[in-house]
Every structure is written in structure tokens, then in C-alpha cells.
Design a protein around this motif. Structure first.
Motif, PDB file in Angstrom:
ATOM      1  N   VAL A  15      -2.188  52.280  53.135  1.00  0.00           N
ATOM      2  CA  VAL A  15      -1.472  51.299  52.325  1.00  0.00           C
ATOM      3  C   VAL A  15      -0.146  51.011  53.000  1.00  0.00           C
ATOM      4  O   VAL A  15       0.538  51.925  53.453  1.00  0.00           O
ATOM      5  CB  VAL A  15      -1.240  51.849  50.907  1.00  0.00           C
ATOM      6  N   GLN A  16       0.201  49.733  53.087  1.00  0.00           N
ATOM      7  CA  GLN A  16       1.481  49.368  53.673  1.00  0.00           C
ATOM      8  C   GLN A  16       2.017  48.131  52.975  1.00  0.00           C
ATOM      9  O   GLN A  16       1.282  47.403  52.333  1.00  0.00           O
ATOM     10  CB  GLN A  16       1.344  49.148  55.177  1.00  0.00           C
ATOM     11  N   THR A  17       3.287  47.932  53.105  1.00  0.00           N
ATOM     12  CA  THR A  17       3.910  46.774  52.471  1.00  0.00           C
ATOM     13  C   THR A  17       3.637  45.535  53.307  1.00  0.00           C
ATOM     14  O   THR A  17       3.305  45.627  54.496  1.00  0.00           O
ATOM     15  CB  THR A  17       5.428  46.966  52.346  1.00  0.00           C
ATOM     16  N   LEU A  18       3.773  44.381  52.669  1.00  0.00           N
ATOM     17  CA  LEU A  18       3.531  43.125  53.384  1.00  0.00           C
ATOM     18  C   LEU A  18       4.505  42.965  54.548  1.00  0.00           C
ATOM     19  O   LEU A  18       4.145  42.432  55.594  1.00  0.00           O
ATOM     20  CB  LEU A  18       3.665  41.943  52.416  1.00  0.00           C
ATOM     21  N   ALA A  19       5.745  43.425  54.343  1.00  0.00           N
ATOM     22  CA  ALA A  19       6.755  43.285  55.399  1.00  0.00           C
ATOM     23  C   ALA A  19       6.409  44.134  56.623  1.00  0.00           C
ATOM     24  O   ALA A  19       6.815  43.823  57.745  1.00  0.00           O
ATOM     25  CB  ALA A  19       8.123  43.680  54.857  1.00  0.00           C
ATOM     26  N   ALA A  20       5.650  45.210  56.412  1.00  0.00           N
ATOM     27  CA  ALA A  20       5.319  46.108  57.520  1.00  0.00           C
ATOM     28  C   ALA A  20       4.169  45.589  58.373  1.00  0.00           C
ATOM     29  O   ALA A  20       3.913  46.093  59.465  1.00  0.00           O
ATOM     30  CB  ALA A  20       4.974  47.483  56.977  1.00  0.00           C
ATOM     31  N   ILE A  21       3.469  44.582  57.854  1.00  0.00           N
ATOM     32  CA  ILE A  21       2.316  44.062  58.592  1.00  0.00           C
ATOM     33  C   ILE A  21       2.798  43.153  59.710  1.00  0.00           C
ATOM     34  O   ILE A  21       3.587  42.231  59.479  1.00  0.00           O
ATOM     35  CB  ILE A  21       1.360  43.307  57.643  1.00  0.00           C
ATOM     36  N   ASP A  22       2.329  43.433  60.910  1.00  0.00           N
ATOM     37  CA  ASP A  22       2.729  42.654  62.080  1.00  0.00           C
ATOM     38  C   ASP A  22       1.810  41.444  62.199  1.00  0.00           C
ATOM     39  O   ASP A  22       0.623  41.583  62.457  1.00  0.00           O
ATOM     40  CB  ASP A  22       2.624  43.537  63.329  1.00  0.00           C
ATOM     41  N   LEU A  23       2.373  40.272  61.951  1.00  0.00           N
ATOM     42  CA  LEU A  23       1.587  39.046  62.039  1.00  0.00           C
ATOM     43  C   LEU A  23       1.769  38.430  63.418  1.00  0.00           C
ATOM     44  O   LEU A  23       2.849  37.986  63.773  1.00  0.00           O
ATOM     45  CB  LEU A  23       2.030  38.055  60.963  1.00  0.00           C
ATOM     46  N   GLN A  24       0.712  38.423  64.174  1.00  0.00           N
ATOM     47  CA  GLN A  24       0.750  37.802  65.488  1.00  0.00           C
ATOM     48  C   GLN A  24      -0.271  36.679  65.517  1.00  0.00           C
ATOM     49  O   GLN A  24      -1.349  36.798  64.931  1.00  0.00           O
ATOM     50  CB  GLN A  24       0.404  38.808  66.582  1.00  0.00           C
ATOM     51  N   GLU A  25       0.074  35.638  66.192  1.00  0.00           N
ATOM     52  CA  GLU A  25      -0.861  34.535  66.367  1.00  0.00           C
ATOM     53  C   GLU A  25      -1.967  34.994  67.319  1.00  0.00           C
ATOM     54  O   GLU A  25      -1.689  35.474  68.416  1.00  0.00           O
ATOM     55  CB  GLU A  25      -0.122  33.324  66.949  1.00  0.00           C
ATOM     56  N   VAL A  26      -3.193  34.911  66.844  1.00  0.00           N
ATOM     57  CA  VAL A  26      -4.306  35.318  67.693  1.00  0.00           C
ATOM     58  C   VAL A  26      -4.590  34.209  68.696  1.00  0.00           C
ATOM     59  O   VAL A  26      -4.700  33.044  68.304  1.00  0.00           O
ATOM     60  CB  VAL A  26      -5.561  35.588  66.829  1.00  0.00           C
ATOM     61  N   PRO A  27      -4.659  34.533  69.970  1.00  0.00           N
ATOM     62  CA  PRO A  27      -4.937  33.479  70.943  1.00  0.00           C
ATOM     63  C   PRO A  27      -6.346  32.919  70.747  1.00  0.00           C
ATOM     64  O   PRO A  27      -7.297  33.664  70.575  1.00  0.00           O
ATOM     65  CB  PRO A  27      -4.805  34.190  72.291  1.00  0.00           C
ATOM     66  N   ARG A  28      -6.442  31.623  70.749  1.00  0.00           N
ATOM     67  CA  ARG A  28      -7.736  30.959  70.565  1.00  0.00           C
ATOM     68  C   ARG A  28      -8.164  30.369  71.899  1.00  0.00           C
ATOM     69  O   ARG A  28      -7.339  30.098  72.755  1.00  0.00           O
ATOM     70  CB  ARG A  28      -7.610  29.840  69.535  1.00  0.00           C
ATOM     71  N   PHE A  29      -9.453  30.202  72.040  1.00  0.00           N
ATOM     72  CA  PHE A  29      -9.918  29.513  73.241  1.00  0.00           C
ATOM     73  C   PHE A  29     -10.623  28.239  72.843  1.00  0.00           C
ATOM     74  O   PHE A  29     -11.190  28.132  71.754  1.00  0.00           O
ATOM     75  CB  PHE A  29     -10.776  30.416  74.131  1.00  0.00           C
ATOM     76  N   THR A  30     -10.567  27.293  73.721  1.00  0.00           N
ATOM     77  CA  THR A  30     -11.114  25.975  73.402  1.00  0.00           C
ATOM     78  C   THR A  30     -12.637  25.981  73.440  1.00  0.00           C
ATOM     79  O   THR A  30     -13.252  26.717  74.213  1.00  0.00           O
ATOM     80  CB  THR A  30     -10.554  24.911  74.351  1.00  0.00           C
ATOM     81  N   SER A  31     -13.220  25.162  72.569  1.00  0.00           N
ATOM     82  CA  SER A  31     -14.678  25.033  72.529  1.00  0.00           C
ATOM     83  C   SER A  31     -15.158  23.997  73.529  1.00  0.00           C
ATOM     84  O   SER A  31     -16.356  23.860  73.745  1.00  0.00           O
ATOM     85  CB  SER A  31     -15.120  24.628  71.122  1.00  0.00           C
ATOM     86  N   GLY A  32     -14.218  23.249  74.104  1.00  0.00           N
ATOM     87  CA  GLY A  32     -14.586  22.188  75.027  1.00  0.00           C
ATOM     88  C   GLY A  32     -14.637  20.832  74.344  1.00  0.00           C
ATOM     89  O   GLY A  32     -14.813  19.820  75.004  1.00  0.00           O
ATOM     90  N   PHE A  33     -14.505  20.828  73.018  1.00  0.00           N
ATOM     91  CA  PHE A  33     -14.532  19.581  72.265  1.00  0.00           C
ATOM     92  C   PHE A  33     -13.254  19.513  71.432  1.00  0.00           C
ATOM     93  O   PHE A  33     -13.000  20.395  70.609  1.00  0.00           O
ATOM     94  CB  PHE A  33     -15.759  19.510  71.350  1.00  0.00           C
ATOM     95  N   LYS A  34     -12.476  18.479  71.649  1.00  0.00           N
ATOM     96  CA  LYS A  34     -11.191  18.362  70.958  1.00  0.00           C
ATOM     97  C   LYS A  34     -11.365  18.348  69.444  1.00  0.00           C
ATOM     98  O   LYS A  34     -10.605  18.985  68.719  1.00  0.00           O
ATOM     99  CB  LYS A  34     -10.473  17.075  71.408  1.00  0.00           C
ATOM    100  N   GLU A  35     -12.368  17.602  68.967  1.00  0.00           N
ATOM    101  CA  GLU A  35     -12.549  17.493  67.518  1.00  0.00           C
ATOM    102  C   GLU A  35     -12.955  18.834  66.897  1.00  0.00           C
ATOM    103  O   GLU A  35     -12.478  19.204  65.820  1.00  0.00           O
ATOM    104  CB  GLU A  35     -13.601  16.425  67.183  1.00  0.00           C
ATOM    105  N   LEU A  36     -13.834  19.572  67.592  1.00  0.00           N
ATOM    106  CA  LEU A  36     -14.239  20.875  67.068  1.00  0.00           C
ATOM    107  C   LEU A  36     -13.060  21.841  67.072  1.00  0.00           C
ATOM    108  O   LEU A  36     -12.851  22.576  66.099  1.00  0.00           O
ATOM    109  CB  LEU A  36     -15.412  21.439  67.886  1.00  0.00           C
ATOM    110  N   ASP A  37     -12.272  21.796  68.138  1.00  0.00           N
ATOM    111  CA  ASP A  37     -11.072  22.639  68.190  1.00  0.00           C
ATOM    112  C   ASP A  37     -10.123  22.303  67.043  1.00  0.00           C
ATOM    113  O   ASP A  37      -9.555  23.191  66.418  1.00  0.00           O
ATOM    114  CB  ASP A  37     -10.346  22.454  69.519  1.00  0.00           C
TER     115      ASP A  37
END
Ligand SMILES: [Zn+2]
Length: 125
Positions: free
Chosen positions: A61-83
Motif C-alpha cells: 500500500v502506498q500513497t498517491l504522491a509516492a507513485i512514480d508516474l512516468q510516461e511510457v514510451p510508445r512506438f508507432t504502428s506505422g499509421f498516423k490515424e491508428l497512432d
């Protein structure tokens, strides 16, 4: 309170059944099946139960402030609209549900995406 489990075991051949029956279907002997009470399974802590599931480690159990929020790197699907629909690309390890009417092009879109991804990255490890 743990419920006591029961099994019915043939004394001649050792076959087990969920219910009592007069004749053992494995060896054909009559009146050889007796009830056996099984020890209740030991209570498993919830953290142990899910340890290792989907890469989960011990839960804490941890507090919300203790949770490290990092942006997960995404990779492209090759289609702009799908991305764009996926919020900027595919998140590694994510499950994506594609829905649509029959004939809308779900399979075609995914086949083209998989072909493009296969040309861009190793497909097996
Ligand atoms: Zn038997």
C-alpha cells in the motif's frame, strides 16, 4: 472457515471421483469406492497469490504522491490515424481491443500494421 473437500477413491485401483458411485469405472470393481476427506488448502495471502502474475511483485500500500508516474514510451504502428486513436502509439505490453462492424477493415488494418511492425523490429525474442 475453510470448507472441507471430499473425494471418492477406489480402494482397488486408486481412481478418484467427485461423487460416490457403486462401480469404479476405471477397474470395474463394485463397492470399492470410499469417501476421503481432503485437508483444507492452506490460506494463501493475497500478495502471494498474485506474485509473479503479469510481472507483479509483492503488493504494498502506498500513497498517491509516492507513485512514480512516468510516461511510457510508445512506438508507432506505422499509421498516423491508428497512432492518434491509440493516444500516440502502441504501449509495449498493452492489450488493444479493436472493434467495428463486419467488413469495416479490422483484419486488414491489423494485418498491415503487423506487416509494418515486422519490417521495423524483431518479431521474436
Ligand atoms: Zn477402481
Amino acid at each position: 472457515m475453510a470448507k472441507t473437500k471430499r473425494a471418492y477413491v477406489c480402494n482397488d485401483c486408486g481412481a478418484d471421483y467427485p461423487r460416490w458411485q457403486g462401480q469404479c469405472s476405471a477397474c470395474g470393481a463394485w463397492n470399492t469406492i470410499t469417501e476421503v476427506r481432503l485437508a483444507a488448502s492452506p490460506t494463501v495471502a493475497r500478495t502471494e497469490k498474485y506474485a509473479g502474475y503479469a510481472g507483479a511483485t509483492e503488493a504494498k500500500v502506498q500513497t498517491l504522491a509516492a507513485i512514480d508516474l512516468q510516461e511510457v514510451p510508445r512506438f508507432t504502428s506505422g499509421f498516423k490515424e491508428l497512432d492518434r486513436v491509440l493516444g500516440g502509439g502502441i504501449v509495449p505490453g498493452a492489450a488493444i481491443l479493436i472493434g467495428g462492424n463486419p467488413g469495416a477493415g479490422k483484419s486488414t488494418l491489423l494485418l498491415q500494421t503487423m506487416c509494418w511492425l515486422a519490417s521495423q523490429m524483431p518479431t521474436c525474442m
